[in-house]
Enzyme design. Structure first.
Site, PDB file in Angstrom:
ATOM      1  N   CYS A   1       0.893  -1.188  -0.182  1.00  0.00           N
ATOM      2  CA  CYS A   1      -0.189   0.007   0.086  1.00  0.00           C
ATOM      3  C   CYS A   1       0.884   1.229   0.156  1.00  0.00           C
ATOM      4  CB  CYS A   1      -1.010  -0.041   1.122  1.00  0.00           C
ATOM      5  SG  CYS A   1      -0.176   0.368   2.621  1.00  0.00           S
TER       6      CYS A   1
ATOM      7  N   CYS B   1       3.532   1.823   2.703  1.00  0.00           N
ATOM      8  CA  CYS B   1       4.659   0.952   2.334  1.00  0.00           C
ATOM      9  C   CYS B   1       5.826   1.766   1.458  1.00  0.00           C
ATOM     10  CB  CYS B   1       4.547  -0.318   1.601  1.00  0.00           C
ATOM     11  SG  CYS B   1       3.517  -1.309   2.666  1.00  0.00           S
TER      12      CYS B   1
ATOM     13  N   ASP C   1      -3.425  15.599 -28.119  1.00  0.00           N
ATOM     14  CA  ASP C   1      -2.848  15.390 -29.597  1.00  0.00           C
ATOM     15  C   ASP C   1      -3.852  15.737 -30.558  1.00  0.00           C
ATOM     16  OD1 ASP C   1      -1.036  14.585 -31.491  1.00  0.00           O
ATOM     17  OD2 ASP C   1      -2.172  12.681 -31.614  1.00  0.00           O
TER      18      ASP C   1
ATOM     19  N   ASP D   1      -3.231   9.090 -29.060  1.00  0.00           N
ATOM     20  CA  ASP D   1      -3.762   7.815 -29.640  1.00  0.00           C
ATOM     21  C   ASP D   1      -2.138   7.253 -30.311  1.00  0.00           C
ATOM     22  OD1 ASP D   1      -3.325   9.651 -31.788  1.00  0.00           O
ATOM     23  OD2 ASP D   1      -4.509   8.355 -33.014  1.00  0.00           O
TER      24      ASP D   1
ATOM     25  N   ASP E   1       2.914   9.574 -28.604  1.00  0.00           N
ATOM     26  CA  ASP E   1       2.045   9.829 -27.308  1.00  0.00           C
ATOM     27  C   ASP E   1       2.565   9.107 -26.170  1.00  0.00           C
ATOM     28  OD1 ASP E   1       1.049  11.943 -28.897  1.00  0.00           O
ATOM     29  OD2 ASP E   1      -0.590  10.690 -29.351  1.00  0.00           O
TER      30      ASP E   1
END
Length: 876
Positions: free
Chosen positions: A12, A15, A454, A655, A659
């Site tokens: 978690c 930690c 983009d 996309d 990117d």
């Protein structure tokens, strides 16, 4: 220097925080970033003051494992990445086994412990066998010990909670595992104590004591706590990031082998063995293995993997070629300039790894609470026990009060507050085509104040199409398209493909071209069957062919350029006969998505590798706040990092492979579903419908989920704030009120029910288009026709009023519509028919629903569509 490490044992954010604190205390460490999602750590340190072994020792001292990440191996081979993927799959498998074991044994445990309550509630007598063996004071030992035996496999399957929980508690850094371990242990220990008391009751003949403790068993509470938490942990493990897979796919973009020329002979070698200065061969259709400079040949290269732009770039001697780009046509010889880690694709891989490692940790609210809550509750329980003993109460009374404090403080509701809301939220998103890959992304999205997107494939469709046709010298549009399509059919350029595609959908028969010649950087020329020579290309080609361009045509060329369109000129041997403009058109919903982002106070930036003129044209169309054009992948990531460093919470929408570094670097990466696999793997959220409005929906969902989580945490602590004083017996001296541990467990369960019920309300969150202002209604109806026409069409078909009895609705099935321009052309053609009052054109359904007077025939509507250049396949 900077070094990357793999860290094991973290469960978690407490930690990861503890690891970060332990390493940051070392002398010479400048910066530490621990990423729970990828179980990795990035350390910037002074190598003259300490080494990697000191950092690993600090992590191990904190109770976790660490090892140096082997970058060279990861960059050259996929073996390590595949190992990481298999480890991830192994973790998922282990969690699944734990969950299955827990559920298998929890069901009979719940039946034995609470089955009689269910039967009583239903007014049905229990089966005689159950009554004979498990119920009644005479069966108390069997009843209690059976529950204990059924709980043991659940405890064993989930032993990790106890190992980690008590270990972190011993190090004075409690986490969520500590809460789980304390709650389950409290219920289990008290249940074992109750078994001993039952045995004592039988040995002394005290059946009242037997009866009392046979109802004070909380084994099912311990089992329920562990199982419900394991459900959340399993879902969390399953949805953890897939950076390893993303990097594997990036590596596969560049070929593993390459043909080099050595000693005058061609030979195939591993791409990793290419050295700077080698002459290598790139055949048509092959990917470029390393960066280089062309020494022989001409060709066009698809650089969409790097720049994101769909239009290939023409290259000749002296031009640079980039690794992972694809040779579209000619045979190329190039000299290697950057090899190994220095290639462009290798740098992108490195950026994705680094950005993933440097992501901010997830929200630490529950773990921060746990750090205070657990020791506080333990302290209250101990003080309660001591105070009651000191006040003269017997041992059992004092112990009962102390255990009641721990039982009512079981962290079930606290542990469920976040994962249940996230689980319901991600499910709601999936129903709407919004795939959220981690709870961390869902948490972070609600505080996004800057959206970077983009252009190609995100704001626009990503494929060039014909948008405008101009004819001159008395030539018809069909004749121009016939000549243009015939010439362009011999070209492999995407702009040529757009023109040929436009001819095909308009059923224009193309001619064979003789003497075809591609003129590099200018255009093409060839003779049609008539024997006449035709030219297609830019102004430079026309000047060389001594074909005059009038001032009016030049003005139109400038206008198209300002609109972000690419104009292609067509001429015969003497004059310009026409011009066709091609562009990557804006999606109909992009403008509305930008408007809704602005409603949330989000600053919208477009980051594109395209030129400034085209970028500004798109900005004006969509209403974007800021545009940055002509950027490379590394520059995109740098811009994202700069925004984050200035205090902004950034979402990146893209996309393309180019990117991927920016998607990984952003606080929230959002990938368009039609994009590349690498972009999707690098992102935190995937929009399956390829619609920017879904990105707004993701932000809206995130805000709803976070609000729900805060409500859940309130309910979790509301019960504790009331129940702990009762459990501690503070009201006993005054009113004689004391909370039995059984009621404490019931209150704990009730808080869990409230949390789960509240989280289920997220199923009714509306993620669709928000209601629009009166001023924006008409524009929106036009701009989002693609998304809304299904609803509109169904409403038109079913919502005919009496005042419309004299009108008729006709549905035309249309072939050939490819984009928003086609949609607008068909709509304009049909609206031009006298008697037509309303037209709704659907790209998705490939039809047009026309409302017109009864006097307008179906043939008239069909002819209008056919004249516009499209085919009508059915009329209803």
């Amino acid at each position: 220097m900077k070094e990357k490490f793999d860290v094991t044992g973290m469960s978690c954010s407490a930690c990861s925080s503890h690891v970060e604190k332990s390493v940051s205390k070392l002398e010479g460490v400048h910066a530490v970033s621990v990423n729970l999602l990828t179980n990795s750590m990035q350390v910037e340190y002074d190598e003259t003051k300490l080494g990697t072994e000191n950092i690993i020792e600090a992590v191990e001292h904190a109770g976790y494992g660490a090892s140096v990440k082997n970058e060279a191996k990861a960059a050259a081979k996929t073996g390590e990445t595949e190992d990481a993927v298999s480890i991830q799959q192994k973790n998922i498998k282990n969690m699944k086994i734990r969950l299955i074991v827990s559920v298998i044994f929890l069901i009979p445990l719940m039946y034995v412990s609470m089955g009689h309550m269910i039967y009583n509630a239903l007014g049905v007598p229990m089966p005689p066998v159950t009554m004979k063996f498990f119920h009644g004071s005479e069966n108390a030992v069997i009843y209690a010990f059976t529950q204990f035996l059924l709980l043991l496999p659940i405890l064993f399957a989930n032993q990790k909670y106890f190992r980690n929980g008590f270990a972190t508690l011993a190090r004075r850094s409690p986490n969520m595992d500590s809460l789980i371990a304390m709650g389950a242990t409290a219920a289990t220990v008290y249940g074992i104590f109750a078994i001993y008391r039952i045995g004592w009751g039988f040995s002394t003949g005290n059946m009242e004591l037997v009866h009392q403790y046979s109802h004070d068993l909380y084994f099912e509470s311990a089992g329920t706590i562990l199982t419900l938490i394991t459900v959340g942990k399993y879902l969390e493990t399953k949805s953890k990031g897939k950076t390893s897979e993303a990097i594997t796919k990036l590596m596969n973009l560049a070929p593993k082998t390459v043909t080099v020329v050595r000693d005058g002979k061609e030979q195939v070698i591993d791409a990793a063995d290419v050295v700077q200065g080698d002459i290598f061969v790139i055949k048509p259709g092959e990917s470029v293995a390393v960066d280089g400079v062309i020494v022989e040949g001409k060709s066009s290269f698809d650089e969409s993997a790097i720049t994101g732009e769909s239009i290939p770039v023409l290259k000749q001697e002296g031009d640079k070629v980039i690794s992972a780009s694809i040779n579209k046509a000619g045979l190329i010889h190039a000299r290697a300039t950057r090899v190994g880690k220095d290639t462009t694709i290798a740098q992108i891989i490195s950026l994705v790894e680094e950005a993933s490692s440097s992501k901010a940790p997830i929200a630490r609210l529950a773990d921060k609470i746990a750090g205070v809550f657990v020791p506080t509750v333990i302290g209250i329980a101990i003080v309660t026990f001591i105070v009651w003993l000191a006040s003269g109460a017997d041992f059992e009374f004092a112990m009962s009060c102390g255990i009641a404090v721990l039982v009512i403080s079981c962290p079930c509701a606290l542990g469920l507050a976040t994962p249940v809301a996230i689980m319901v939220g991600t499910g709601k998103g999936a129903e709407n085509g919004i795939l959220i890959k981690s709870g961390e992304a869902l948490e972070t999205a609600h505080i996004v104040d800057t959206v970077v997107m983009d252009k190609t494939g995100t704001i626009t469709y990503g494929n060039p199409v014909v948008t405008d046709i101009r004819t001159y010298a008395g030539i018809s549009e069909n004749d121009l398209l016939k000549a243009a399509g015939s010439l362009e059919k011999g070209s492999e350029h995407p702009l040529a493909e757009a023109i040929v595609s436009d001819c095909e959908k308009k059923n224009i028969i193309l001619e064979k071209v003789n003497d075809f010649e591609a003129l590099f950087g200018k255009g093409i020329k060839g003779r049609l069957s008539s024997g006449k020579l035709y030219y297609a290309g830019n102004e430079k080609l026309m000047d060389e062919a001594h074909i005059a361009i009038s001032s009016e045509i030049k003005k139109e060329i400038e206008q198209f350029a300002k609109q972000g369109k690419t104009p292609l000129l067509f001429a015969d041997e003497t004059q310009i006969i026409g011009m066709i403009a091609v562009a990557d058109v804006v999606k109909p919903t992009s403008r509305e998505a930008v408007r809704q982002f602005k409603e949330y106070g989000i600053h919208v930036i477009m980051l594109t590798g395209d030129n400034e003129v085209t970028a500004q044209a798109i900005k004006d169309q969509v209403g974007i706040d800021e545009v940055i054009a002509g950027v490379l992948p590394t520059q995109k990531e740098e811009k994202i990092s700069a925004l984050k460093n200035s205090g902004h919470k950034v979402a990146m929408i893209g996309d393309g492979i180019n990117d991927a570094p920016a998607l990984a670097s952003a606080d929230v990466g959002i990938a368009i579903g039609a994009g590349t696999d690498v972009a999707i793997e690098s992102a935190d959220i995937v929009l399956m419908k390829n619609d920017l409005l879904d990105a707004v929906g993701a932000i809206r969902l995130s805000k709803a989920v976070i609000r729900n989580i805060k409500e859940n945490l309130f309910w979790a602590f509301f019960y504790n704030s009331i129940g702990i004083p009762l459990a501690a017996g503070l009201l006993y001296p005054i009113w004689g009120l004391k909370l039995n541990p059984m009621f404490g467990a019931a209150a704990m369960s009730l808080s869990s029910v409230c949390v789960v019920s509240n989280a289920l309300r997220l199923r009714w969150v509306k993620l669709g288009k928000k209601s629009l202002s009166e001023n924006g209604t008409d524009n929106m109806e036009q701009e989002s026709a693609v998304c809304e026409n299904r609803t509109v069409t169904s409403e038109i078909k079913s919502d005919v009023t009496e005042s419309e009895e004299k009108t008729m609705k006709t549905t035309l099935s249309i072939e050939g519509m490819m984009c928003g321009h086609c949609q607008a052309t068909v709509e304009k053609a049909l609206k031009g028919v006298q008697g037509v009052s309303e037209v709704v054109v659907s790209l998705e359904d490939k039809n047009a629903v026309v409302t017109a007077d009864e006097s307008v025939s179906a043939d008239t509507l069909k002819n209008a569509v056919v004249d516009a250049g499209y085919e009508v396949t059915d009329i209803q």
